[in-house]
Scaffold this motif. Sequence first.
Motif, mmCIF file in Angstrom:
data_model
loop_
_atom_site.group_PDB
_atom_site.id
_atom_site.type_symbol
_atom_site.label_atom_id
_atom_site.label_comp_id
_atom_site.label_asym_id
_atom_site.label_seq_id
_atom_site.Cartn_x
_atom_site.Cartn_y
_atom_site.Cartn_z
ATOM 1 N N ARG A 290 0.838 -1.129 0.013
ATOM 2 C CA ARG A 290 -0.090 0.093 0.042
ATOM 3 C C ARG A 290 0.769 1.214 -0.152
ATOM 4 N N ILE A 291 0.349 2.335 -0.745
ATOM 5 C CA ILE A 291 1.131 3.627 -0.624
ATOM 6 C C ILE A 291 0.071 4.542 0.199
ATOM 7 N N ALA A 292 0.703 5.063 1.129
ATOM 8 C CA ALA A 292 -0.166 5.796 2.018
ATOM 9 C C ALA A 292 0.723 6.946 2.703
ATOM 10 N N ASN A 293 0.195 8.087 2.849
ATOM 11 C CA ASN A 293 0.762 9.209 3.655
ATOM 12 C C ASN A 293 1.186 8.513 5.068
ATOM 13 N N PRO A 294 2.207 8.546 5.854
ATOM 14 C CA PRO A 294 2.556 8.335 7.089
ATOM 15 C C PRO A 294 1.711 8.758 8.103
ATOM 16 N N THR A 295 1.142 9.977 8.117
ATOM 17 C CA THR A 295 0.511 10.628 9.176
ATOM 18 C C THR A 295 -1.009 10.385 8.888
ATOM 19 N N ALA A 296 -1.520 9.699 7.768
ATOM 20 C CA ALA A 296 -3.080 9.810 7.450
ATOM 21 C C ALA A 296 -3.300 8.418 6.516
ATOM 22 N N ASP A 297 -3.309 6.951 7.037
ATOM 23 C CA ASP A 297 -3.380 6.039 6.251
ATOM 24 C C ASP A 297 -4.815 5.853 6.377
ATOM 25 N N LEU A 298 -5.725 6.561 5.627
ATOM 26 C CA LEU A 298 -7.075 6.486 5.321
ATOM 27 C C LEU A 298 -7.772 6.147 3.973
ATOM 28 N N TRP A 299 -8.954 5.760 3.931
ATOM 29 C CA TRP A 299 -9.554 5.430 2.892
ATOM 30 C C TRP A 299 -9.054 5.935 1.616
ATOM 31 N N ALA A 300 -8.648 5.565 0.281
ATOM 32 C CA ALA A 300 -8.154 6.354 -0.750
ATOM 33 C C ALA A 300 -8.262 5.249 -2.002
ATOM 34 N N ILE A 301 -8.633 5.990 -2.888
ATOM 35 C CA ILE A 301 -8.664 5.504 -4.234
ATOM 36 C C ILE A 301 -8.067 6.421 -5.373
ATOM 37 N N ASP A 302 -7.874 6.078 -6.732
ATOM 38 C CA ASP A 302 -7.605 6.875 -7.859
ATOM 39 C C ASP A 302 -6.090 7.356 -7.870
ATOM 40 N N GLY A 303 -5.230 6.792 -7.257
ATOM 41 C CA GLY A 303 -3.799 7.487 -7.335
ATOM 42 C C GLY A 303 -3.496 7.769 -8.681
ATOM 43 N N THR A 304 -2.601 8.858 -8.814
ATOM 44 C CA THR A 304 -2.122 9.189 -10.048
ATOM 45 C C THR A 304 -0.905 10.047 -9.413
ATOM 46 N N VAL A 305 0.069 10.288 -10.760
ATOM 47 C CA VAL A 305 1.534 10.715 -10.355
ATOM 48 C C VAL A 305 1.638 12.176 -11.060
ATOM 49 N N LEU A 306 2.077 12.983 -10.352
ATOM 50 C CA LEU A 306 2.410 14.339 -11.017
ATOM 51 C C LEU A 306 4.050 14.499 -10.696
ATOM 52 N N GLU A 307 4.648 14.879 -11.780
ATOM 53 C CA GLU A 307 6.097 15.089 -12.010
ATOM 54 C C GLU A 307 6.174 16.722 -12.001
ATOM 55 N N GLN A 308 6.870 17.509 -11.250
ATOM 56 C CA GLN A 308 6.911 18.820 -11.247
ATOM 57 C C GLN A 308 8.262 19.270 -10.622
ATOM 58 N N ASN A 309 8.891 20.159 -11.102
ATOM 59 C CA ASN A 309 10.141 20.990 -10.431
ATOM 60 C C ASN A 309 11.375 19.992 -9.883
ATOM 61 N N GLY A 310 11.253 18.511 -10.866
ATOM 62 C CA GLY A 310 12.277 17.477 -10.492
ATOM 63 C C GLY A 310 11.745 16.685 -9.259
ATOM 64 N N LYS A 311 10.481 16.832 -8.776
ATOM 65 C CA LYS A 311 10.234 15.914 -7.873
ATOM 66 C C LYS A 311 8.813 15.259 -8.384
ATOM 67 N N ARG A 312 8.386 14.025 -7.572
ATOM 68 C CA ARG A 312 7.166 13.405 -7.755
ATOM 69 C C ARG A 312 6.268 13.603 -6.858
ATOM 70 N N TYR A 313 4.981 13.265 -7.056
ATOM 71 C CA TYR A 313 3.839 13.442 -6.191
ATOM 72 C C TYR A 313 2.554 12.601 -6.499
ATOM 73 N N LEU A 314 2.001 12.019 -5.457
ATOM 74 C CA LEU A 314 1.010 11.197 -5.584
ATOM 75 C C LEU A 314 -0.326 12.183 -5.197
ATOM 76 N N ILE A 315 -1.240 12.014 -6.206
ATOM 77 C CA ILE A 315 -2.507 12.813 -5.971
ATOM 78 C C ILE A 315 -3.802 11.769 -6.068
ATOM 79 N N TRP A 316 -4.604 11.689 -4.992
ATOM 80 C CA TRP A 316 -5.714 10.736 -4.832
ATOM 81 C C TRP A 316 -6.891 11.286 -4.300
ATOM 82 N N SER A 317 -7.943 10.464 -4.295
ATOM 83 C CA SER A 317 -9.239 10.835 -3.692
ATOM 84 C C SER A 317 -9.293 9.972 -2.227
ATOM 85 N N GLY A 318 -9.552 10.887 -1.332
ATOM 86 C CA GLY A 318 -9.493 10.320 0.004
ATOM 87 C C GLY A 318 -10.574 10.717 1.204
ATOM 88 N N HIS A 319 -10.480 10.140 2.189
ATOM 89 C CA HIS A 319 -11.484 10.872 3.152
ATOM 90 C C HIS A 319 -10.536 11.775 4.218
#
Length: 356
Positions: free
Chosen positions: A154-183
């Motif tokens: 599972r990929i989850a934020n360490p401070t908020a491992d909550l219900w989550a769906i629809d993960g996608t990746v953004l690459e910007q300014n030399g970094k990567r981010y996960l964007i998702w839908s959650g509670h």
Amino acid sequence: MTWYPTRLLPLALLALTLSCNSGSSPTPAPPTPPPPAPPTSTTFTNPLLSVGPDPWVYQKDGTYYYMSTTGGNIVIRKTAKMTDLGTSVSTVVWTPQQAGINQRDLWAPELFFLDGKWYIYYSADPLCCAGHRVHVLENTSADPTTGTWTYKGRIANPTADLWAIDGTVLEQNGKRYLIWSGHQTEGAGTQRLYISEMSNPWTLVGPRVELSRPEYNWETIGEPDVNEGPEILKHGNKTFLVYSGSHCSTDDYALGMLTASSTADPMQLSSWTKSSTPVFTKNTSGQAFGPGHNGFFKSKDGTEDWIIYHANPLTGQGCGDNRSPRIQKITWKADGTPDFGTPVALGTALTKPAGE
């Protein structure tokens, strides 16, 4: 070369020709030229497949890889042309009932090539932890339809491992981010869009930042209130986050959009401007109800931007397998923002993506 049929000779000339040939072997008739080849079709019609909720497309080295929700496994279709998707080879690449992994209701898989490896982000209920989470698979093969897919967890934020769906990746300014839908909290029904930075393709670090929540009337039709299916589109000096709003059980499921500079810090809410109105809505006369959960791809020659999305052909069909994948070309406004237009009616002849 175009062939033109021989014109009829005048009768007198024909008679003279025959008399000159009398007593000699008849002149062989010229060979009949082959009929002209039929022109290659330059148009196609939607839908690309009869079934395909939550469609996704990834391009690499001239090949398109298509995925959608099947529910029980993960499937990749591979094609050189998006309009040939219906005749493409379909490969089941992952089923969760293996190596002690028990999951159900697999949704919205997305394929990415990162750091020389393939990754699939998908949503599934791991039969624990209050429901769905985003999960990650890895494959080192050159072709994602071959080789072995390894479950990274599972990929989850360490401070908020909550219900989550629809993960996608953004690459910007030399970094990567996960964007998702959650509670926001456990048990909360409203679906919001969140972002976290990635330290590698299967690990999130740092804070979880809310980017959007249902707040306008068009986002709150059906229960619960929903922002989901975030997808990234880049053009010029702008980054667009296109998402689905309202519940998929309604005909009013539609697309909204956030806009940021391509050099802005996407973790800062102030970097994003949210449109107050939807950017892509139903076409009731064209059999496009609840259009949404989209993706983006370039035409074969790289000159055009296209959107892929699902929609129901009839009213009231909701979140099931009546949703079919459709594509259409994106145009661009003078201010650099996308114009998705209106979902094109089923059966309408559309020009194929450039290069096909």
